[in-house]
Design a protein around this motif. Structure first.
Motif, PDB file in Angstrom:
ATOM      1  N   LEU A   1      28.043 -36.291 -17.117  1.00 40.70           N
ATOM      2  CA  LEU A   1      28.967 -35.156 -17.186  1.00 40.70           C
ATOM      3  C   LEU A   1      29.008 -34.412 -15.849  1.00 40.70           C
ATOM      4  O   LEU A   1      30.078 -33.993 -15.397  1.00 40.70           O
ATOM      5  CB  LEU A   1      28.554 -34.203 -18.311  1.00 40.70           C
ATOM      6  CG  LEU A   1      28.740 -34.741 -19.730  1.00 40.70           C
ATOM      7  CD1 LEU A   1      28.092 -33.798 -20.746  1.00 40.70           C
ATOM      8  CD2 LEU A   1      30.203 -34.966 -20.051  1.00 40.70           C
ATOM      9  N   ASP A   2      27.857 -34.257 -15.208  1.00 42.37           N
ATOM     10  CA  ASP A   2      27.798 -33.622 -13.887  1.00 42.37           C
ATOM     11  C   ASP A   2      28.582 -34.434 -12.854  1.00 42.37           C
ATOM     12  O   ASP A   2      29.223 -33.874 -11.967  1.00 42.37           O
ATOM     13  CB  ASP A   2      26.352 -33.453 -13.426  1.00 42.37           C
ATOM     14  CG  ASP A   2      25.598 -32.406 -14.236  1.00 42.37           C
ATOM     15  OD1 ASP A   2      26.237 -31.614 -14.957  1.00 42.37           O
ATOM     16  OD2 ASP A   2      24.348 -32.400 -14.160  1.00 42.37           O
ATOM     17  N   LEU A   3      28.514 -35.765 -12.976  1.00 41.42           N
ATOM     18  CA  LEU A   3      29.268 -36.642 -12.083  1.00 41.42           C
ATOM     19  C   LEU A   3      30.771 -36.401 -12.242  1.00 41.42           C
ATOM     20  O   LEU A   3      31.501 -36.314 -11.254  1.00 41.42           O
ATOM     21  CB  LEU A   3      28.927 -38.109 -12.368  1.00 41.42           C
ATOM     22  CG  LEU A   3      29.584 -39.161 -11.502  1.00 41.42           C
ATOM     23  CD1 LEU A   3      29.091 -39.057 -10.060  1.00 41.42           C
ATOM     24  CD2 LEU A   3      29.273 -40.562 -12.061  1.00 41.42           C
ATOM     25  N   PHE A   4      31.235 -36.263 -13.486  1.00 42.81           N
ATOM     26  CA  PHE A   4      32.647 -35.960 -13.741  1.00 42.81           C
ATOM     27  C   PHE A   4      33.012 -34.613 -13.116  1.00 42.81           C
ATOM     28  O   PHE A   4      34.046 -34.481 -12.462  1.00 42.81           O
ATOM     29  CB  PHE A   4      32.950 -35.893 -15.245  1.00 42.81           C
ATOM     30  CG  PHE A   4      32.961 -37.221 -15.936  1.00 42.81           C
ATOM     31  CD1 PHE A   4      33.656 -38.295 -15.418  1.00 42.81           C
ATOM     32  CD2 PHE A   4      32.280 -37.396 -17.127  1.00 42.81           C
ATOM     33  CE1 PHE A   4      33.680 -39.519 -16.060  1.00 42.81           C
ATOM     34  CE2 PHE A   4      32.293 -38.618 -17.784  1.00 42.81           C
ATOM     35  CZ  PHE A   4      32.995 -39.677 -17.252  1.00 42.81           C
ATOM     36  N   LYS A   5      32.173 -33.609 -13.325  1.00 44.14           N
ATOM     37  CA  LYS A   5      32.436 -32.265 -12.802  1.00 44.14           C
ATOM     38  C   LYS A   5      32.530 -32.285 -11.281  1.00 44.14           C
ATOM     39  O   LYS A   5      33.446 -31.716 -10.702  1.00 44.14           O
ATOM     40  CB  LYS A   5      31.335 -31.307 -13.252  1.00 44.14           C
ATOM     41  CG  LYS A   5      31.548 -29.888 -12.810  1.00 44.14           C
ATOM     42  CD  LYS A   5      30.443 -28.977 -13.308  1.00 44.14           C
ATOM     43  CE  LYS A   5      30.631 -27.576 -12.780  1.00 44.14           C
ATOM     44  NZ  LYS A   5      29.521 -26.696 -13.150  1.00 44.14           N
ATOM     45  N   LYS A   6      31.596 -32.973 -10.635  1.00 41.42           N
ATOM     46  CA  LYS A   6      31.590 -33.041  -9.174  1.00 41.42           C
ATOM     47  C   LYS A   6      32.851 -33.738  -8.664  1.00 41.42           C
ATOM     48  O   LYS A   6      33.451 -33.325  -7.680  1.00 41.42           O
ATOM     49  CB  LYS A   6      30.350 -33.794  -8.693  1.00 41.42           C
ATOM     50  CG  LYS A   6      30.077 -33.651  -7.211  1.00 41.42           C
ATOM     51  CD  LYS A   6      28.857 -34.447  -6.769  1.00 41.42           C
ATOM     52  CE  LYS A   6      27.608 -33.949  -7.437  1.00 41.42           C
ATOM     53  NZ  LYS A   6      26.391 -34.651  -6.990  1.00 41.42           N
ATOM     54  N   SER A   7      33.265 -34.782  -9.362  1.00 45.33           N
ATOM     55  CA  SER A   7      34.466 -35.520  -8.979  1.00 45.33           C
ATOM     56  C   SER A   7      35.710 -34.642  -9.089  1.00 45.33           C
ATOM     57  O   SER A   7      36.567 -34.639  -8.207  1.00 45.33           O
ATOM     58  CB  SER A   7      34.613 -36.755  -9.863  1.00 45.33           C
ATOM     59  OG  SER A   7      35.827 -37.399  -9.613  1.00 45.33           O
ATOM     60  N   ILE A   8      35.794 -33.877 -10.165  1.00 47.92           N
ATOM     61  CA  ILE A   8      36.942 -32.992 -10.370  1.00 47.92           C
ATOM     62  C   ILE A   8      36.958 -31.897  -9.320  1.00 47.92           C
ATOM     63  O   ILE A   8      38.007 -31.579  -8.753  1.00 47.92           O
ATOM     64  CB  ILE A   8      36.920 -32.405 -11.796  1.00 47.92           C
ATOM     65  CG1 ILE A   8      37.249 -33.514 -12.808  1.00 47.92           C
ATOM     66  CG2 ILE A   8      37.895 -31.243 -11.936  1.00 47.92           C
ATOM     67  CD1 ILE A   8      37.015 -33.121 -14.244  1.00 47.92           C
ATOM     68  N   GLU A   9      35.780 -31.300  -9.033  1.00 38.76           N
ATOM     69  CA  GLU A   9      35.709 -30.243  -8.014  1.00 38.76           C
ATOM     70  C   GLU A   9      36.146 -30.781  -6.653  1.00 38.76           C
ATOM     71  O   GLU A   9      36.858 -30.112  -5.914  1.00 38.76           O
ATOM     72  CB  GLU A   9      34.295 -29.673  -7.933  1.00 38.76           C
ATOM     73  CG  GLU A   9      33.934 -28.810  -9.120  1.00 38.76           C
ATOM     74  CD  GLU A   9      32.468 -28.417  -9.151  1.00 38.76           C
ATOM     75  OE1 GLU A   9      31.673 -28.918  -8.329  1.00 38.76           O
ATOM     76  OE2 GLU A   9      32.109 -27.609 -10.022  1.00 38.76           O
ATOM     77  N   GLN A  10      35.730 -31.990  -6.324  1.00 39.76           N
ATOM     78  CA  GLN A  10      36.107 -32.590  -5.044  1.00 39.76           C
ATOM     79  C   GLN A  10      37.611 -32.834  -4.994  1.00 39.76           C
ATOM     80  O   GLN A  10      38.251 -32.572  -3.985  1.00 39.76           O
ATOM     81  CB  GLN A  10      35.339 -33.904  -4.816  1.00 39.76           C
ATOM     82  CG  GLN A  10      35.616 -34.540  -3.477  1.00 39.76           C
ATOM     83  CD  GLN A  10      35.188 -33.651  -2.311  1.00 39.76           C
ATOM     84  OE1 GLN A  10      34.217 -32.927  -2.395  1.00 39.76           O
ATOM     85  NE2 GLN A  10      35.934 -33.708  -1.228  1.00 39.76           N
ATOM     86  N   THR A  11      38.180 -33.297  -6.098  1.00 34.53           N
ATOM     87  CA  THR A  11      39.618 -33.530  -6.167  1.00 34.53           C
ATOM     88  C   THR A  11      40.381 -32.227  -5.962  1.00 34.53           C
ATOM     89  O   THR A  11      41.379 -32.186  -5.235  1.00 34.53           O
ATOM     90  CB  THR A  11      39.995 -34.159  -7.529  1.00 34.53           C
ATOM     91  OG1 THR A  11      39.292 -35.389  -7.672  1.00 34.53           O
ATOM     92  CG2 THR A  11      41.483 -34.415  -7.630  1.00 34.53           C
ATOM     93  N   ILE A  12      39.903 -31.148  -6.576  1.00 31.89           N
ATOM     94  CA  ILE A  12      40.564 -29.857  -6.423  1.00 31.89           C
ATOM     95  C   ILE A  12      40.497 -29.391  -4.976  1.00 31.89           C
ATOM     96  O   ILE A  12      41.485 -28.907  -4.420  1.00 31.89           O
ATOM     97  CB  ILE A  12      39.946 -28.817  -7.385  1.00 31.89           C
ATOM     98  CG1 ILE A  12      40.331 -29.166  -8.827  1.00 31.89           C
ATOM     99  CG2 ILE A  12      40.388 -27.396  -7.032  1.00 31.89           C
ATOM    100  CD1 ILE A  12      39.615 -28.358  -9.881  1.00 31.89           C
ATOM    101  N   LYS A  13      39.332 -29.552  -4.329  1.00 25.52           N
ATOM    102  CA  LYS A  13      39.192 -29.160  -2.922  1.00 25.52           C
ATOM    103  C   LYS A  13      40.138 -29.970  -2.036  1.00 25.52           C
ATOM    104  O   LYS A  13      40.759 -29.428  -1.127  1.00 25.52           O
ATOM    105  CB  LYS A  13      37.749 -29.353  -2.458  1.00 25.52           C
ATOM    106  CG  LYS A  13      36.802 -28.322  -3.003  1.00 25.52           C
ATOM    107  CD  LYS A  13      35.387 -28.592  -2.527  1.00 25.52           C
ATOM    108  CE  LYS A  13      34.411 -27.629  -3.157  1.00 25.52           C
ATOM    109  NZ  LYS A  13      33.025 -27.909  -2.769  1.00 25.52           N
ATOM    110  N   GLU A  14      40.237 -31.271  -2.309  1.00 29.89           N
ATOM    111  CA  GLU A  14      41.135 -32.120  -1.525  1.00 29.89           C
ATOM    112  C   GLU A  14      42.594 -31.697  -1.714  1.00 29.89           C
ATOM    113  O   GLU A  14      43.364 -31.644  -0.753  1.00 29.89           O
ATOM    114  CB  GLU A  14      40.955 -33.587  -1.916  1.00 29.89           C
ATOM    115  CG  GLU A  14      39.629 -34.165  -1.457  1.00 29.89           C
ATOM    116  CD  GLU A  14      39.338 -35.516  -2.071  1.00 29.89           C
ATOM    117  OE1 GLU A  14      40.109 -35.995  -2.934  1.00 29.89           O
ATOM    118  OE2 GLU A  14      38.303 -36.101  -1.698  1.00 29.89           O
ATOM    119  N   ARG A  15      42.982 -31.391  -2.954  1.00 28.30           N
ATOM    120  CA  ARG A  15      44.354 -30.965  -3.223  1.00 28.30           C
ATOM    121  C   ARG A  15      44.645 -29.631  -2.556  1.00 28.30           C
ATOM    122  O   ARG A  15      45.725 -29.425  -2.005  1.00 28.30           O
ATOM    123  CB  ARG A  15      44.603 -30.896  -4.726  1.00 28.30           C
ATOM    124  CG  ARG A  15      44.655 -32.282  -5.358  1.00 28.30           C
ATOM    125  CD  ARG A  15      44.781 -32.269  -6.848  1.00 28.30           C
ATOM    126  NE  ARG A  15      45.845 -31.419  -7.316  1.00 28.30           N
ATOM    127  CZ  ARG A  15      45.876 -30.896  -8.536  1.00 28.30           C
ATOM    128  NH1 ARG A  15      44.922 -31.136  -9.382  1.00 28.30           N
ATOM    129  NH2 ARG A  15      46.877 -30.140  -8.906  1.00 28.30           N
TER     130      ARG A  15
END
Length: 184
Positions: free
Chosen positions: A74-88
Motif C-alpha cells: 500500500l505504501d508503494l502505491f501511495k509513493k507512486s501516486i505522490e510521484q505522479t502528482i509531483k510530475e504532473r
C-alpha cells in the motif's frame, strides 16, 4: 520455459520450498520483489485475506509479517501516486512558464494585454504551487438569531486538513447544545 526465465506469479502459484524458513531473512532485493508481487496481487483484485494466506504459504511467514507486506505494498502505491502528482504539477508549471514567456514576447498584443495575460498565468502558477489561500466563508442565522460563521480553507493540503477535521464535530456538538438550551 527455462528455469531462470521470469514469469508473472499469481496468488495461485505453488509455495517456494526453503530450508529453515522460520530463521530465513530476506535481503533488500528479495523484499522488494515480494512487495511488488503483493502489489500485483492487489491490482489483480485478490482479497487481502487471500493475499495474506498466500504470503504465509509461499514464504512460510506467520503472525504480523503478512500484514507488513500488505502495508508495504500500500505504501508503494501511495509513493507512486505522490510521484505522479509531483510530475504532473511540474509539467503544468513548466507549460505555464512557456505560455508566460510567449505572452511577453508576443508583439501583436498591446502592452496592457500582455501584462494582463501574463499576470493571469503567474496567478495560475502561484495557485498550483499553493501560494494563494482559497477560502469559502459560510454565514447563517439560526432560528434563535444567532449567527454561525464557518470558514473552509481549500488551499490546505490533506495532511493539514486532517488535524482540523476533529474541530468540526465538537463545534457542531457545541452549536447543537447551545440551540437546545435556547429551546428550554
Amino acid at each position: 520455459m527455462a528455469k531462470n526465465d521470469t514469469k508473472q506469479e499469481s496468488v495461485t502459484d505453488k509455495p517456494v520450498k526453503t530450508k529453515n524458513r522460520a530463521k530465513r531473512t530476506v535481503d533488500q532485493v528479495e523484499k522488494q520483489r515480494r512487495v511488488r508481487m503483493v502489489a500485483e496481487w492487489m491490482m489483480q483484485g485478490n482479497s487481502v485475506e487471500d493475499i495474506m494466506s498466500q504470503i504465509r504459504t509461499m514464504w512460510g511467514l506467520k503472525a504480523r509479517q503478512p500484514y507488513t507486506y500488505v502495508q508495504w505494498a500500500l505504501d508503494l502505491f501511495k509513493k507512486s501516486i505522490e510521484q505522479t502528482i509531483k510530475e504532473r504539477l511540474s509539467f503544468h508549471i513548466a507549460t505555464r512558464m512557456r505560455m508566460y514567456k510567449s505572452i511577453l514576447e508576443d508583439k501583436e498584443l498591446k502592452a496592457r494585454e500582455r501584462y494582463t495575460l501574463a499576470l493571469g498565468v503567474l496567478k495560475d502558477i502561484a495557485s498550483l504551487e499553493g501560494l494563494y489561500e482559497e477560502k469559502i466563508h459560510i454565514s447563517a442565522k439560526t432560528e434563535h438569531t444567532e449567527t454561525i460563521e464557518i470558514t473552509l480553507d481549500l488551499g490546505e493540503t490533506s495532511d493539514q486538513q486532517e488535524g482540523e477535521q476533529n474541530i468540526i464535530i465538537p463545534l457542531q456538538t457545541s452549536v447543537d447544545n447551545e440551540l437546545s438550551e435556547g429551546d428550554s
